[in-house]
Motif scaffolding. Sequence first.
Motif, PDB file in Angstrom:
ATOM      1  N   LEU A  56      75.558 117.902  28.025  1.00 15.91           N
ATOM      2  CA  LEU A  56      76.755 118.063  27.591  1.00 15.91           C
ATOM      3  C   LEU A  56      76.923 117.662  26.109  1.00 15.91           C
ATOM      4  N   ASN A  57      75.828 116.891  25.705  1.00 15.90           N
ATOM      5  CA  ASN A  57      75.972 116.256  24.209  1.00 15.90           C
ATOM      6  C   ASN A  57      77.076 115.312  24.172  1.00 15.90           C
ATOM      7  N   TYR A  58      77.306 114.402  25.154  1.00 15.95           N
ATOM      8  CA  TYR A  58      78.410 113.563  25.196  1.00 15.95           C
ATOM      9  C   TYR A  58      77.943 112.407  24.189  1.00 15.95           C
ATOM     10  N   ASP A  59      78.869 111.847  23.361  1.00 11.01           N
ATOM     11  CA  ASP A  59      78.463 110.920  22.187  1.00 11.01           C
ATOM     12  C   ASP A  59      78.823 109.488  23.061  1.00 11.01           C
ATOM     13  N   GLU A  60      77.842 108.354  23.166  1.00 13.36           N
ATOM     14  CA  GLU A  60      78.122 107.188  23.964  1.00 13.36           C
ATOM     15  C   GLU A  60      79.562 106.626  23.505  1.00 13.36           C
ATOM     16  N   LEU A  61      79.808 106.639  22.214  1.00 14.31           N
ATOM     17  CA  LEU A  61      81.074 106.193  21.650  1.00 14.31           C
ATOM     18  C   LEU A  61      82.413 106.707  22.142  1.00 14.31           C
ATOM     19  N   SER A  62      82.288 108.102  22.136  1.00 12.68           N
ATOM     20  CA  SER A  62      83.697 108.827  22.443  1.00 12.68           C
ATOM     21  C   SER A  62      83.707 109.029  23.616  1.00 12.68           C
ATOM     22  N   VAL A  63      82.606 109.115  24.472  1.00 14.21           N
ATOM     23  CA  VAL A  63      82.633 109.493  26.045  1.00 14.21           C
ATOM     24  C   VAL A  63      81.871 108.214  26.651  1.00 14.21           C
ATOM     25  N   PRO A  64      82.243 106.933  26.735  1.00 16.04           N
ATOM     26  CA  PRO A  64      81.345 105.853  27.296  1.00 16.04           C
ATOM     27  C   PRO A  64      81.369 106.015  28.890  1.00 16.04           C
ATOM     28  N   ILE A  65      80.106 105.756  29.271  1.00 18.22           N
ATOM     29  CA  ILE A  65      80.179 105.958  30.655  1.00 18.22           C
ATOM     30  C   ILE A  65      79.779 104.320  31.214  1.00 18.22           C
ATOM     31  N   ILE A  66      80.761 104.116  32.370  1.00 13.94           N
ATOM     32  CA  ILE A  66      81.161 102.769  32.862  1.00 13.94           C
ATOM     33  C   ILE A  66      80.538 102.636  34.279  1.00 13.94           C
ATOM     34  N   ALA A  67      80.016 101.478  34.659  1.00  6.88           N
ATOM     35  CA  ALA A  67      79.478 101.388  36.099  1.00  6.88           C
ATOM     36  C   ALA A  67      80.839 100.823  36.761  1.00  6.88           C
ATOM     37  N   GLY A  68      81.402 101.605  37.864  1.00  6.96           N
ATOM     38  CA  GLY A  68      82.508 101.191  38.640  1.00  6.96           C
ATOM     39  C   GLY A  68      81.849 100.382  39.896  1.00  6.96           C
ATOM     40  N   ALA A  69      82.647 100.389  40.826  1.00  6.83           N
ATOM     41  CA  ALA A  69      82.478  99.897  42.155  1.00  6.83           C
ATOM     42  C   ALA A  69      81.242 100.195  43.121  1.00  6.83           C
ATOM     43  N   GLU A  70      80.531  99.252  43.477  1.00  5.76           N
ATOM     44  CA  GLU A  70      79.402  99.379  44.282  1.00  5.76           C
ATOM     45  C   GLU A  70      79.773  99.659  45.975  1.00  5.76           C
ATOM     46  N   ILE A  71      80.786  98.898  46.313  1.00  2.00           N
ATOM     47  CA  ILE A  71      81.214  98.974  47.725  1.00  2.00           C
ATOM     48  C   ILE A  71      82.723  98.841  47.973  1.00  2.00           C
ATOM     49  N   PRO A  72      83.168  99.294  48.905  1.00  2.00           N
ATOM     50  CA  PRO A  72      84.833  99.479  49.010  1.00  2.00           C
ATOM     51  C   PRO A  72      85.365  98.221  49.366  1.00  2.00           C
ATOM     52  N   MET A  73      86.577  98.186  49.314  1.00  2.00           N
ATOM     53  CA  MET A  73      87.590  96.899  49.547  1.00  2.00           C
ATOM     54  C   MET A  73      87.285  96.549  50.940  1.00  2.00           C
ATOM     55  N   THR A  74      86.873  97.349  51.749  1.00  2.23           N
ATOM     56  CA  THR A  74      86.790  97.051  53.329  1.00  2.23           C
ATOM     57  C   THR A  74      85.472  96.251  53.452  1.00  2.23           C
ATOM     58  N   SER A  75      84.442  96.085  52.568  1.00  2.83           N
ATOM     59  CA  SER A  75      83.286  95.337  52.365  1.00  2.83           C
ATOM     60  C   SER A  75      82.281  95.901  53.188  1.00  2.83           C
ATOM     61  N   GLU A  76      82.370  97.357  53.510  1.00  2.00           N
ATOM     62  CA  GLU A  76      81.353  97.834  54.258  1.00  2.00           C
ATOM     63  C   GLU A  76      80.257  98.423  53.405  1.00  2.00           C
ATOM     64  N   PHE A  77      79.229  98.729  53.662  1.00  2.00           N
ATOM     65  CA  PHE A  77      78.038  99.426  52.857  1.00  2.00           C
ATOM     66  C   PHE A  77      78.457 100.772  53.023  1.00  2.00           C
ATOM     67  N   PRO A  78      78.490 101.599  51.739  1.00  2.00           N
ATOM     68  CA  PRO A  78      79.021 103.063  51.739  1.00  2.00           C
ATOM     69  C   PRO A  78      77.767 103.823  52.586  1.00  2.00           C
ATOM     70  N   GLU A  79      78.378 104.759  53.256  1.00  2.00           N
ATOM     71  CA  GLU A  79      77.512 106.021  53.436  1.00  2.00           C
ATOM     72  C   GLU A  79      77.316 107.071  52.393  1.00  2.00           C
ATOM     73  N   THR A  80      76.124 107.365  52.161  1.00  2.00           N
ATOM     74  CA  THR A  80      76.272 108.598  51.456  1.00  2.00           C
ATOM     75  C   THR A  80      76.025 109.934  51.883  1.00  2.00           C
ATOM     76  N   VAL A  81      75.966 111.029  51.203  1.00  2.00           N
ATOM     77  CA  VAL A  81      76.029 112.161  51.938  1.00  2.00           C
ATOM     78  C   VAL A  81      74.920 113.028  51.019  1.00  2.00           C
ATOM     79  N   PRO A  82      73.666 112.827  51.187  1.00  2.00           N
ATOM     80  CA  PRO A  82      72.754 113.762  50.401  1.00  2.00           C
ATOM     81  C   PRO A  82      72.856 115.060  50.905  1.00  2.00           C
ATOM     82  N   GLU A  83      72.881 115.301  52.042  1.00  2.00           N
ATOM     83  CA  GLU A  83      73.066 116.895  52.618  1.00  2.00           C
ATOM     84  C   GLU A  83      74.165 117.847  52.131  1.00  2.00           C
ATOM     85  N   ILE A  84      75.095 116.997  51.461  1.00  2.00           N
ATOM     86  CA  ILE A  84      76.087 117.683  50.795  1.00  2.00           C
ATOM     87  C   ILE A  84      75.820 117.957  49.387  1.00  2.00           C
TER      88      ILE A  84
END
Length: 322
Positions: A56-84
């Motif tokens: 999409l030709n996003y410029d790193e300055l105008s559209v920064p990509i930020i690493a958010g949370a890795e786990i929920p506040m319940t502290s569980e390991f998240p279940e992913t859904v690759p089948e979807i």
Amino acid sequence: MAQKVLLFGDIGIDDIIALIYASLSEEVEIIGIVADYGNLLRENALRAIYYLADILNYDELSVPIIAGAEIPMTSEFPETVPEIHGEYGLGPIIPPEDGGNGVSENFFDIVNIIRENEEELIIVNVGRLTSLATMFLLYPDLMSRVQGIYVMGGAFWVPGNITAVSEANFHGDPVAAQIVLTQANNLTIIPLNVTEQAIVTPEMVDYIDQVGNVDIVKPMIDYYYNFYKNRNPNILGSPMHDVLTIMAVENENMFTYQNLPVTIIQAIAGTERGQSIADIRPFSNLEEEEEQDIKNHRIAFGLDYSNFYMKFMTVMSGNRFE
């Protein structure tokens, strides 16, 4: 002028289609992306977003990509859904391994984006609410100056998509969902009540593929549809949960809304975990709700599908539909 949007997402196929829609729309300008765990592990979500940013030709300055949370506040390991959504949220597409060098590991870059835009900024959250809740806990005054917040989540008197009563984003981190609903004063909820009506059929996808300019749309939505078709042979197409939430920002007349008190069930396990409950009683005890910090929020309950269809097809295909 396009509405500035900071997007929080867990980067599945419908998140990616939402970002493609926004890039093609004159109504929305994405000014930052926070990639969380959820549909994918966070590292895979970041890799997918960086791949999309190149397309999409996003410029790193105008559209920064930020690493958010890795786990929920319940502290569980998240279940992913690759089948979807596929391993990287792109269906069958595998992004390059070297993607992600421009990702910010500084979560608090979100603060800078909000401070620089404040009252002209809309936040759209289309994944788990962990990162958004963190911002409310750390910067409540700053968050109060955001123009509006749109959240894809919840299911009110309709079946959930994770349990019989719970939708995935609220179920994935009910603690975070309750924090956001407790703290936010300018919140719009776009629940399954309307997003499951936002169906994109295979015929619509084929037309977009023939005349549109983004080649990855068809293989992703075809992958997504195959999952839904296997689960429910009667379904006519793919529900665009996150696209609809982006569209809600600048299309008020596409929805009917009610303002109601909402709370989220905090159970760690069981069918009721993450259930969203709106109080429709005309005689509800307002003093009791105030003591429990239960606020009224705007909830979408009706969708004008013909309006959705024309807007979605016009933007995604580049052709005017009447």
